[in-house]
Enzyme design. Sequence first.
Site, PDB file in Angstrom:
ATOM      1  N   TRP B 324       0.833  -1.455   0.327  1.00 30.18           N
ATOM      2  CA  TRP B 324      -0.105  -0.273   0.422  1.00 30.18           C
ATOM      3  C   TRP B 324       0.535   0.807   0.125  1.00 30.18           C
ATOM      4  O   TRP B 324       0.602   2.751   0.034  1.00 30.18           O
ATOM      5  CB  TRP B 324      -1.199  -0.064   1.275  1.00 30.18           C
ATOM      6  CG  TRP B 324      -0.282   0.009   2.439  1.00 30.18           C
ATOM      7  CD1 TRP B 324       1.443  -0.119   2.974  1.00 30.18           C
ATOM      8  CD2 TRP B 324      -0.846   1.274   3.227  1.00 30.18           C
ATOM      9  NE1 TRP B 324       0.443   0.762   4.629  1.00 30.18           N
ATOM     10  CE2 TRP B 324      -0.221   1.232   4.525  1.00 30.18           C
ATOM     11  CE3 TRP B 324      -1.498   2.063   3.442  1.00 30.18           C
ATOM     12  CZ2 TRP B 324      -0.241   2.262   5.439  1.00 30.18           C
ATOM     13  CZ3 TRP B 324      -2.717   2.872   4.708  1.00 30.18           C
ATOM     14  CH2 TRP B 324      -1.208   2.431   5.957  1.00 30.18           C
ATOM     15  N   ASP B 325       1.989   0.988   0.314  1.00 32.86           N
ATOM     16  CA  ASP B 325       3.106   3.056   0.368  1.00 32.86           C
ATOM     17  C   ASP B 325       2.863   2.981  -0.986  1.00 32.86           C
ATOM     18  O   ASP B 325       3.042   4.426  -1.049  1.00 32.86           O
ATOM     19  CB  ASP B 325       4.718   1.250   0.176  1.00 32.86           C
ATOM     20  CG  ASP B 325       4.529   0.760   1.286  1.00 32.86           C
ATOM     21  OD1 ASP B 325       3.705  -0.303   2.150  1.00 32.86           O
ATOM     22  OD2 ASP B 325       5.621   0.778   2.146  1.00 32.86           O
ATOM     23  N   GLU B 466       1.397  -2.096  12.655  1.00 33.00           N
ATOM     24  CA  GLU B 466       1.531  -3.839  12.652  1.00 33.00           C
ATOM     25  C   GLU B 466       1.405  -4.371  13.493  1.00 33.00           C
ATOM     26  O   GLU B 466       2.203  -5.831  14.104  1.00 33.00           O
ATOM     27  CB  GLU B 466       2.389  -3.661  11.420  1.00 33.00           C
ATOM     28  CG  GLU B 466       1.798  -3.844  10.184  1.00 33.00           C
ATOM     29  CD  GLU B 466       2.924  -4.048   8.884  1.00 33.00           C
ATOM     30  OE1 GLU B 466       3.574  -4.208   9.176  1.00 33.00           O
ATOM     31  OE2 GLU B 466       1.831  -3.933   7.367  1.00 33.00           O
ATOM     32  N   LYS B 577       3.204   0.574  15.836  1.00 33.30           N
ATOM     33  CA  LYS B 577       4.363   1.442  15.310  1.00 33.30           C
ATOM     34  C   LYS B 577       3.116   2.635  14.242  1.00 33.30           C
ATOM     35  O   LYS B 577       4.579   3.129  14.142  1.00 33.30           O
ATOM     36  CB  LYS B 577       4.140  -0.003  14.770  1.00 33.30           C
ATOM     37  CG  LYS B 577       5.374  -0.296  13.166  1.00 33.30           C
ATOM     38  CD  LYS B 577       4.642  -1.372  12.374  1.00 33.30           C
ATOM     39  CE  LYS B 577       6.452  -1.192  11.153  1.00 33.30           C
ATOM     40  NZ  LYS B 577       5.809  -2.741  10.739  1.00 33.30           N
ATOM     41  N   GLN B 578       2.230   2.580  13.812  1.00 34.11           N
ATOM     42  CA  GLN B 578       2.072   3.838  13.268  1.00 34.11           C
ATOM     43  C   GLN B 578       0.396   3.834  14.056  1.00 34.11           C
ATOM     44  O   GLN B 578      -0.275   3.029  13.875  1.00 34.11           O
ATOM     45  CB  GLN B 578       2.207   4.076  12.054  1.00 34.11           C
ATOM     46  CG  GLN B 578       1.721   3.046  11.498  1.00 34.11           C
ATOM     47  CD  GLN B 578       2.012   2.712   9.950  1.00 34.11           C
ATOM     48  OE1 GLN B 578       1.561   3.688   8.716  1.00 34.11           O
ATOM     49  NE2 GLN B 578       2.255   1.639   8.809  1.00 34.11           N
TER      50      GLN B 578
END
Lengths: 714, 714
Positions: B324-325, B466, B577-578
């Site tokens: 998805w980056d 994640e 993580k984000q």
Amino acid sequence: MWKITEETFNPEKQHHKETIFTIGNGYLSTRGAFEEGYPGGSRATFIHGVFDDVPVVFTELANAPDWLPIHVYLNGERFSLATGNIEHYERQLDLRSGVLRRSVRWCSSAGDGATLVFERFASLADEHLLCIRCQVTPEFEGAVEIRAGLNGNMDNEGFAHWDWMGQGEREGVYYLHNRTRATEIDLGLAMRLISTSAPSQSDYWDAQNVPTLKLSFSAKRGETITLVKFVGIATSRDTSNPVEMAVEHARLAQSWESALEAHQRAWGREWERCDVQIEGDDEAQIAIRFNLFQLLIAAPRHDNRINIGAKTLSGFGYSGHSFWDTEIFMLPLFIYTAPEIARNLLNYRYGRLPAARQKAQTNGFDGAQFAWESADTGEEVTPTWVPHYADRTKLIRIWTGDIEIHISSDIAYSAHRYWEATGDDSWFIEQGAELVLDTARFWASRAEWNDGAKHYEFNDVIGPDEYHDHVDNNFYTNYMAKWNLQTALEVLDWLKANAPAKANELTQRLGLSRERLAKWKEVLTRIYLPTRPDGLIEQFEGYFERRAVDLAALEPRDISAQVLFGIEGCNETQVLKQPDVLMLQYLLRKDFTDEQIQINYDYYTARTDHTYGSSLGPSIQAIMACDVGKPDEAYEHFIRAARADLRDVRGNAGDGIHGASAGGTWQAIVFGFGGLRVTPQGWSTAPRLPRHWKRLAFRFLYRGELQVVDLKNS
Amino acid sequence: MWKITEETFNPEKQHHKETIFTIGNGYLSTRGAFEEGYPGGSRATFIHGVFDDVPVVFTELANAPDWLPIHVYLNGERFSLATGNIEHYERQLDLRSGVLRRSVRWCSSAGDGATLVFERFASLADEHLLCIRCQVTPEFEGAVEIRAGLNGNMDNEGFAHWDWMGQGEREGVYYLHNRTRATEIDLGLAMRLISTSAPSQSDYWDAQNVPTLKLSFSAKRGETITLVKFVGIATSRDTSNPVEMAVEHARLAQSWESALEAHQRAWGREWERCDVQIEGDDEAQIAIRFNLFQLLIAAPRHDNRINIGAKTLSGFGYSGHSFWDTEIFMLPLFIYTAPEIARNLLNYRYGRLPAARQKAQTNGFDGAQFAWESADTGEEVTPTWVPHYADRTKLIRIWTGDIEIHISSDIAYSAHRYWEATGDDSWFIEQGAELVLDTARFWASRAEWNDGAKHYEFNDVIGPDEYHDHVDNNFYTNYMAKWNLQTALEVLDWLKANAPAKANELTQRLGLSRERLAKWKEVLTRIYLPTRPDGLIEQFEGYFERRAVDLAALEPRDISAQVLFGIEGCNETQVLKQPDVLMLQYLLRKDFTDEQIQINYDYYTARTDHTYGSSLGPSIQAIMACDVGKPDEAYEHFIRAARADLRDVRGNAGDGIHGASAGGTWQAIVFGFGGLRVTPQGWSTAPRLPRHWKRLAFRFLYRGELQVVDLKNS
């Protein structure tokens, strides 16, 4: 009957034939790939002990930089069997001298014809010397160019192991220096060319990792151009300066003739001590020599830090890892014909005792538990998970490295057998005894007390028959454990009487206290070994209740029972990959009566996947068939083992020689058909030759003396 | 501020610097390894779409045959930074023109000095042309030899992908032909040399897989020898005869100057449309251009069958797989500055719909479920099991390919955003609409009805964060699913009004019956999306109950929270993580009030592993900090993202550029500090510049027209 000959080249059989035409000298082997290459070829040279890291299987023999390259150009057109016209072709391996020869009459697409003869050998007289002779006889006037090189750009079926370190020239010798990436083993390869006719021009191409000499000739019709390529080879396992050593060996080679003569003399000595002659059966005659040859070229003559892999040094199969195949199948040949080789192999195990102790300790046991798959360090290198053959998201768990524990007693057994056969007390005192004693420690700690049944058990194991895993009380495993403990006690008593200092040292070092020895005695007398009153042995607990399968009704088939039924499905049947009980009875024959042999033979023979089960099975099956007086039935099994690679009966000979089958073939002849029995008191034969054999002659050493057995069929 | 400069060479930073000095042209990229090599180097050229099979990760970009080799010998001594004396060293990447230049003054061990200048670029004007110029100015009279070659013996960190197919010469162009082993992609590489001074001798070495030209010069003190190496490159993905095409491109290159000029002109056009200027902050200025450069050289200009990998084309990390980056982090730059590139990337996804449908079907769902990791075919290529980092007998299960499902709505979102920004109706009708509709089908079938709670759920998923896997009702996933379904209904209505034939076709082909659409409506209105009355959103069900960690108290640290607490341990905490919720609020900003933004910003910012969590996090964090009026706090996050590779802040830049971070950096500037808002009705900015910035200027396209934004700090 010394030559394996191929009269046409079939690219589809290329990998099989590369295996068959492998040459070697106990230091390395090189598959029979063509000097000039062929599309899709699987060319490889494996050097004993030159392992490097790799995913999944941990370590593998690194396919060494290639010493073969010779490219011939006829009037600018490159010789290759993939192009032009092949007018004549013959490839021949002379087993007596270990020389591979290929003769081709080839015509380029432009119509320029020539006869090309390539001969190669890995010197048995100087194991750091490799030789190729290339002879080109053109049928035209024009240009012949020969490019001879070394090539460091090799990989193991896609995995690259070598870094380029350098290359150069010293006194007319061109060398290449490479290093394995993880294990940092240095390899020197050095090349010297001699040509009979003077080239019109000679160029050196210093191209990185592919040093190449190009010789140009003005060809005359019918005049042969001869080029000899001497290659020296050495690694940092041999010397601190392998490049220098490689250069020396290439430099000192005198001539093709003198190198060949020394090599042939060395081979003469090999055959002198182990040749087998069979009259009345040409196929068996050539097959036994082929199998002996394959073992002889894989046998380490000057190195006791390495072992023979399951596929010898002849292919990528099993990554060069060693299994019980060495001790139980290959070692007897060496014990009886070349005890110094047997000793090297056993000393490899002795040197791996620290790793075996580590494995035992990690698993919570005492003593030495040997790795099921073993490479340079002796750590367990059986893959734990391998990709599923059909579903790429899945993995299959391989359990042999965890629970196929019988290898520890197999090694102890072989150390003891070597001692028994050779009377080599000093080796046994210094090395062998410790192998027997420390594996006994393992077995005593591994035994599980069943308080209800009041016996010791070994549960959750895999026996030699790998169609059944996670079984309890596998009879082979239990009985060999008992043998190991019993023999350890005897060995310690013998040591006390004959080498008291060593007995003391080992008692101290291995902690062989009175209590421990008492425990050993208790365990060995109470290991669970059920036998039916009629003598029939159950392979493992519950085997008799598994589903019976009429194997004969499934013939003919070209897949194994395991593929037919699936891994789980096969586990639920009585079908065997190989019969553990017969294997055990073969190894410890005197522990069983003839009646016990007979009933187990009849029962298990019908339940074994002889055709596509283990390649280890047929030779032992042949011996036991002889034992029960069925030499013709024995022959069927024997010839299946003897043909395994020559005829590629399992379709996987391209992965390398089935070393165990090769060793088993020799045992089937000597111990089966010849009926040889060797005891410390002497030896005897009990010939049971197949009907059509006229004569069987073989040789072996008895206490250092060469014995010649010559049996004629009556 | 256009130049990335290195003034000393540090071998320990070699891999990092190879990444930094990567050059490319959207067709391929080449890491900044030296022409002559260096021990331990990780040289690589990756060509878009040239994948080959490999264990564990299924497929990877195959490190292409090497076009760089140039070896210089001064009086017979080989130039290498690993030997001799380095008297001066400078390496410089000119971002404006995409030219990498290295200047070295070097003295051999024999004392022969010279200045060597190497320049290279991958032509942006002709993507099949690669150019190197090597200039040697000796300080001695004697022999200078330059060997320039092509090298087919490349591997991917040990895995060899290429077979040699042939090599040769045509009209002064030397070519090499290789083929990937499993995917059978042919590659032609062709080299032509031009030297200004006439060599005293010129030799061609036709060594296998390493065709090499050797030029010998009689060197004069102070007289520069200049060699230009043109390399043509093509694969069977481009043409049926890649060797011929490669030869043509090498042959047609006129001169260094003319090739460079065309290349520079092309780069001028690139910067014209996307350059960003920052005054008052040199680090930010060079960093944004560096990040833009890295994205521009990875962006496909003429190929819609490929996507950009997570590490662009600059390293071995993630094997060239796309995530998805691309859509969420990199695509906006292209949507707003180079829509034809954005379209190529989206068309890659469109072309992978069959694979996405197959994935959905295999998992028991309807519609299109896109692969979490995607390569050439669009099949799922996330590894399922990877080796354990510490215990070699163990494996770790990777779940993202199974349950990180949000990528399907991310792709739909980006297709829709492209349409919204460009007004490209014809593309949306032909391709984009189907992406939105078929992913909606997936979401409707994937939704789980909870009969007790009377709502639809998405259970057992992984959100963008994640650190927490196997969670239920991840708010990001659920909300984006709702958006996808809602937008699909709107899109279908729009199609019916504006492209009724297409609406009909899709209704038929995708089975968009009235019942199905009613189901979509029912699902989207009842997707479980709990929000606290104060506006705080729970990232996933049960998140609020996880263990709180005082992250500030753990500073400073140099490992991630996941390494600190372990995979399982971290899962049990609230550490992110984000921050999924902030990501969602950024993507769908207008769905949330300022108060909702504020409360979630405050809550999640304190719980995020900003330093060693996801490299995707900081740029989005910067944008949201701007949104809540904290430009200086935003700057901290922004500069962390901007520096990610230049300063190697995570220690893994050697594996390749963090493409998402690079794309996020641009978004942080434009949408964060610049406050750009683009709607179909027009655009506006809301500048929130960091205090020390004097000026920010950037460019973008609005409905095909170049817009120039120039903001000054007040």
